[in-house]
Structure formats: C-alpha cells, structure tokens
Design an enzyme around this catalytic site. Structure first.
Site, PDB file in Angstrom:
ATOM      1  N   HIS A  65       0.926  -1.098   0.045  1.00 28.27           N
ATOM      2  CA  HIS A  65      -0.079  -0.068   0.063  1.00 28.27           C
ATOM      3  C   HIS A  65       0.967   1.219  -0.024  1.00 28.27           C
ATOM      4  CE1 HIS A  65      -3.780  -2.085   1.662  1.00 28.27           C
ATOM      5  NE2 HIS A  65      -3.354  -2.795   0.899  1.00 28.27           N
ATOM      6  N   GLU A  67       0.810   4.008   2.077  1.00 30.94           N
ATOM      7  CA  GLU A  67       1.579   4.279   3.288  1.00 30.94           C
ATOM      8  C   GLU A  67       2.611   3.228   3.592  1.00 30.94           C
ATOM      9  OE1 GLU A  67      -2.963   4.465   3.677  1.00 30.94           O
ATOM     10  OE2 GLU A  67      -1.867   3.293   2.487  1.00 30.94           O
ATOM     11  N   CYS A  95      -6.259   1.804   5.784  1.00 31.56           N
ATOM     12  CA  CYS A  95      -6.964   0.447   6.076  1.00 31.56           C
ATOM     13  C   CYS A  95      -6.379   0.091   7.304  1.00 31.56           C
ATOM     14  CB  CYS A  95      -6.738  -0.474   5.147  1.00 31.56           C
ATOM     15  SG  CYS A  95      -4.865  -1.160   5.100  1.00 31.56           S
ATOM     16  N   CYS A  98      -2.530  -0.648   7.324  1.00 26.80           N
ATOM     17  CA  CYS A  98      -1.498   0.736   7.697  1.00 26.80           C
ATOM     18  C   CYS A  98      -1.611   1.498   8.653  1.00 26.80           C
ATOM     19  CB  CYS A  98      -2.145   1.382   6.262  1.00 26.80           C
ATOM     20  SG  CYS A  98      -1.678   0.687   4.976  1.00 26.80           S
TER      21      CYS A  98
END
Length: 157
Positions: A65, A67, A95, A98
């Site tokens: 992801h 992040e 999410c 993260c």
C-alpha cells in the site's frame, strides 16, 4: 528531498493542503499504472523524507500500500524506524493494516484526504493509532475521492 518553507501568514491547513497535493501526485502515478490510486507522503520538519503509491498489482503484494511504501522510504531516509517527528499525508483514509503500521512507526501526525467507509480503519477500530498520533481527516477530500471514483468508474465501465 525537497523542502517547502511556509511563511507565518500561512495556516497549518495551507501546509496540509500543499503536502496533500503532493500525495495526490503520487496517487496519480498509481492511477496511471492501473493501481488503486492512493498516494502518500511522509514529511519531517518541512522535508519530504518518504513517498509512495499503491504497488499491489505490480509487486503481487497485498501489503504494498502507499502508506507502507512511504513508511519504508522515510525510515530508510532518516535511518530509523520511528517517525515521531513526522507527518503522514495519505489521499484516502488508511486501512487497518496501514493504521497498525503507523502505530508501530509512532508517526506524530496522520493526515488523510477522503474517508473510506468500507475499508477505512475508523469504521473498524478507531483506536489503532499510537496514543500520541494526531489524526486529521478531510484535507482536499473532494479531490482525493474524485480520483478513486474515476478509477472505479473506468474499471466498471
């Protein structure tokens, strides 16, 4: 890495919007690569120390992801795993994974653009952040959300 000096008449919101626009540039890179368009920037004392965008398709890695990419880059730049003096700017609410990673980095501030009602951490467990992390949502939410909407409209169209 780049620096941006804000004069005293600029508000913290102006600073947050500036860095969110840079995170949107990262999200656009993901969009252009047919990745879910989320971008992230880590800023420490006025200096961009990490940036990233979703790479889950390209890397065949569900953990890739935006992040996570930005956290890794920031830790490498700063030479340490803790990001206490840093701010994460991310275009979409993180999410659970993260948000949990941000806990372990002890990020000082987490600033996101659009909310994510289906997968965002605040709808699952708003206590996932480190107790000292300041959370700010809704910065350039319309622009951040529009990129996601356009991406999924094109996928379904």
């Amino acid at each position: 890495m780049s620096y941006y000096n804000f004069s005293e008449e600029n508000s913290p919101v102006a600073e947050d919007e500036h860095y969110m626009r840079l995170a949107l540039q990262e999200a656009q890179k993901a969009y252009d690569s047919e990745e879910i368009p989320i971008g992230a920037i880590v800023v420490c004392k006025g200096r961009i120390v990490g940036r990233g965008h979703n790479l889950t398709e390209q890397l065949n890695d569900v953990t890739a992801h935006a992040e996570m990419q930005a956290f890794t880059a920031a830790s490498q730049t700063l030479g340490g795993k803790y990001l206490k003096d840093c701010t994460l700017y991310v275009t979409i609410e993180p999410c659970v994974m993260c948000a949990g990673a941000s806990y372990w980095t002890q990020i000082g501030r987490l600033v996101y653009g659009a909310t994510e009602p289906k997968r965002g951490f605040t709808s699952k467990n708003s206590q996932l952040l480190h107790p000292k992390t300041e959370l700010i949502g809704g910065i350039l939410a319309t622009e951040c959300g529009a990129l996601m909407t356009r991406f999924f409209a094109n996928k379904r169209g």
